[in-house]
Design a protein around this motif. Sequence first.
Motif, PDB file in Angstrom:
ATOM      1  N   PHE A 139      44.909  45.593  38.177  1.00 43.85           N
ATOM      2  CA  PHE A 139      45.265  44.845  39.234  1.00 43.85           C
ATOM      3  C   PHE A 139      44.065  44.186  39.859  1.00 43.85           C
ATOM      4  N   LEU A 140      43.569  42.911  39.609  1.00 42.34           N
ATOM      5  CA  LEU A 140      42.539  42.174  39.737  1.00 42.34           C
ATOM      6  C   LEU A 140      42.430  41.666  41.142  1.00 42.34           C
ATOM      7  N   SER A 141      43.526  41.491  41.843  1.00 41.21           N
ATOM      8  CA  SER A 141      43.554  41.211  43.322  1.00 41.21           C
ATOM      9  C   SER A 141      45.162  41.306  43.539  1.00 41.21           C
ATOM     10  N   SER A 142      45.578  41.074  44.930  1.00 43.93           N
ATOM     11  CA  SER A 142      46.775  41.120  45.303  1.00 43.93           C
ATOM     12  C   SER A 142      47.879  40.329  44.669  1.00 43.93           C
ATOM     13  N   THR A 143      47.262  39.036  43.962  1.00 43.53           N
ATOM     14  CA  THR A 143      48.150  38.210  43.226  1.00 43.53           C
ATOM     15  C   THR A 143      47.982  37.981  41.856  1.00 43.53           C
ATOM     16  N   GLN A 144      47.153  39.047  41.240  1.00 40.44           N
ATOM     17  CA  GLN A 144      46.888  38.746  39.705  1.00 40.44           C
ATOM     18  C   GLN A 144      46.782  40.081  39.208  1.00 40.44           C
ATOM     19  N   LEU A 145      47.452  40.347  38.158  1.00 44.52           N
ATOM     20  CA  LEU A 145      47.189  41.655  37.157  1.00 44.52           C
ATOM     21  C   LEU A 145      46.803  41.167  35.947  1.00 44.52           C
ATOM     22  N   LYS A 146      46.111  42.167  35.247  1.00 50.13           N
ATOM     23  CA  LYS A 146      45.785  42.034  33.687  1.00 50.13           C
ATOM     24  C   LYS A 146      46.272  43.088  32.739  1.00 50.13           C
ATOM     25  N   ILE A 147      46.584  42.675  31.781  1.00 44.64           N
ATOM     26  CA  ILE A 147      47.283  43.858  30.813  1.00 44.64           C
ATOM     27  C   ILE A 147      46.314  43.665  29.550  1.00 44.64           C
ATOM     28  N   THR A 148      45.679  44.853  29.201  1.00 41.75           N
ATOM     29  CA  THR A 148      44.870  44.973  27.892  1.00 41.75           C
ATOM     30  C   THR A 148      45.599  45.936  26.911  1.00 41.75           C
ATOM     31  N   ASP A 149      45.515  45.675  25.524  1.00 40.72           N
ATOM     32  CA  ASP A 149      46.156  46.742  24.812  1.00 40.72           C
ATOM     33  C   ASP A 149      45.048  47.940  24.132  1.00 40.72           C
ATOM     34  N   ALA A 150      45.581  48.841  23.462  1.00 38.02           N
ATOM     35  CA  ALA A 150      44.852  49.946  22.955  1.00 38.02           C
ATOM     36  C   ALA A 150      43.334  49.547  22.461  1.00 38.02           C
ATOM     37  N   LEU A 151      43.182  48.159  21.951  1.00 39.27           N
ATOM     38  CA  LEU A 151      41.954  48.074  21.480  1.00 39.27           C
ATOM     39  C   LEU A 151      41.119  47.018  22.473  1.00 39.27           C
ATOM     40  N   GLY A 152      41.735  47.151  23.778  1.00 37.82           N
ATOM     41  CA  GLY A 152      40.916  46.367  24.846  1.00 37.82           C
ATOM     42  C   GLY A 152      41.140  44.900  24.720  1.00 37.82           C
ATOM     43  N   ASN A 153      42.167  44.347  23.822  1.00 39.70           N
ATOM     44  CA  ASN A 153      42.358  42.922  23.932  1.00 39.70           C
ATOM     45  C   ASN A 153      43.175  42.519  25.092  1.00 39.70           C
ATOM     46  N   ASP A 154      42.877  41.389  25.662  1.00 41.96           N
ATOM     47  CA  ASP A 154      43.671  40.882  26.775  1.00 41.96           C
ATOM     48  C   ASP A 154      44.936  40.314  26.434  1.00 41.96           C
ATOM     49  N   VAL A 199      42.009  45.339  48.951  1.00 39.25           N
ATOM     50  CA  VAL A 199      42.849  46.567  48.941  1.00 39.25           C
ATOM     51  C   VAL A 199      43.662  46.918  47.649  1.00 39.25           C
ATOM     52  N   ILE A 200      44.254  45.858  46.975  1.00 36.24           N
ATOM     53  CA  ILE A 200      44.868  46.039  45.720  1.00 36.24           C
ATOM     54  C   ILE A 200      44.208  46.084  44.526  1.00 36.24           C
ATOM     55  N   ALA A 201      42.994  45.390  44.417  1.00 31.90           N
ATOM     56  CA  ALA A 201      42.365  45.287  43.304  1.00 31.90           C
ATOM     57  C   ALA A 201      41.500  46.730  43.147  1.00 31.90           C
ATOM     58  N   GLY A 202      41.620  47.134  41.710  1.00 29.62           N
ATOM     59  CA  GLY A 202      41.104  48.269  41.470  1.00 29.62           C
ATOM     60  C   GLY A 202      42.176  49.369  41.111  1.00 29.62           C
ATOM     61  N   HIS A 203      43.392  49.171  41.481  1.00 26.75           N
ATOM     62  CA  HIS A 203      44.596  49.772  41.024  1.00 26.75           C
ATOM     63  C   HIS A 203      44.832  49.710  39.535  1.00 26.75           C
ATOM     64  N   SER A 204      45.228  50.762  38.813  1.00 29.83           N
ATOM     65  CA  SER A 204      45.423  50.766  37.343  1.00 29.83           C
ATOM     66  C   SER A 204      46.387  51.581  36.953  1.00 29.83           C
TER      67      SER A 204
END
Length: 523
Positions: free
Chosen positions: A233-248, A292-297
């Motif tokens: 979670f980059l922010s309270s309005t945006q998340l990011k997903i990466t695969d096992a190789l680190g690809n976005d 507050v939300i950023a950093g959750h993973s």
Amino acid sequence: MRISTAQYYEMTAASYQRNFNKAIATSAEASSLTRINTAADDPIGAGRLLALGQQSAALDQYGTNIDSTKSALSLQETTLTSIGTALQRAKELALAASNGTATDADRKAYASELGQIQQQVLGLMNSKDSNGNYLFSGSKTDTAPYSQNADGTYTYNGDQTQINLGIGDGMNVATNTTGWDAFQQTINTSRTQTTMTAPAVDDGRVVLSNGTVGTSSTYNAKFSGGQPYTVSFLSSTQLKITDALGNDVTAEASQNGVISNANGANQTVSFRGVDLKLNINLKSTDTNPDAVIAGHSFTLASTPDSFNASRSPGNTSTAVITGSSVTNQTAYTNAFPSGGAILKFTSATDFDLYAAPITADSKPVSSGTVSGGNATAAGVTFALGGGTPASGDQFVINSNNHQTQNVLDTLGQMITALNAPSDGSAVAKQNFLGAMESGLGNIDSAANQIGTAITSIGARGQALDNQSATNESLSQANTTSQSAIRDSDPAEVMTRLTLQQTMLQAAQLAFSKISQLGLFNKI
């Protein structure tokens, strides 16, 4: 040419005897109206009658098979329909328990009723026919198809064998429905799991469900190859997903990973065929939601295979397997028997792992020595307890890849979720709702498989009706053909009998007249 008196008498007597025998035979035929009583009467016709008789017997047996198959299929259909009705009630309970007004006490009451439904469904799955044979065990009709394991899950004990009966020349139909086809191949929509990796102590602000498989084809084609995934979670309005190789791979998520913090409850994030429920639980003191939300993973991956281990009844020690897990994925994938395994000890510390069942030709797929109370074979570590194994001890190991799940296990998981307290805890309530959604998805999947089994029964029933009509036509044609070959025409027989009797009378009269003729009568 001269004919002596003796010759004349002999010839006349022989001819008269032949004609008399014919008249007797015709008289018997007139009495029975049956033309062929022995093969000598008509060898070719007798052969045809034999073949037609064999066909008639086969058609009679086909009719018996059709009747018994219809009865068996009708009982199976009724039982499956009853299971479907019970699952519909289970679904209604789950939906009622998921509303916003239900309390822990209400959910416990729902759990109690759901437990009764689970036992009802188990009883129906283990139904027997009038002969005492289990309906859904395949060819193992004397074995109950389902039994409960020590951990509360249920195991299918039957096989996948269909019992076929002939219902026509070259046509067979399955008389049974296996539990494997009706219950075991239910697609498990809850075969992924998420695990929070940050923060170290869950603050309850972000709840991401284990997810359900919404589109199986997409899941199979895309999800498995890229796992495990990291959901950050980059922010309270945006998340990011990466695969096992680190690809976005965020672009493959719904709305490109954009989420809402204004209404953070029960958002759905869809990614590669998996639907995850997301809850953002901001507090009134959170003046900076993004910080507050950023950093959750979380990590997101398919549920790892689990194992059910049971002692062989012949074990002489008290040792048991208390736990098991995959510790070497490559070795597990390449070596562990997919159809079940047997862990056999050759001493207190040495063991071999075989593919089940063990035969005289079996060779171990893996061997090892107990270390630290653990036995590791084919990439799986088994924790031992309860004592030291003895030479000859065996443990039956069944693996579960969680791609499918029988409805008994689904109901058990829902009962557990219903009994867990959640009043006053938003996070617990959100986890409960996620469990209910997973359960509802699996109930729908189970109902679909049962519906497919009922459709198969209906198709076989239609085939039975069609073949029954065909057999009836063949039987009528067979009867007509036998009658044409075997039965006599009354008018023709009576005419022939009258002719033969008249000829006998004429022969008698002629013999009487000729026998009076002599040379001395002319002197």
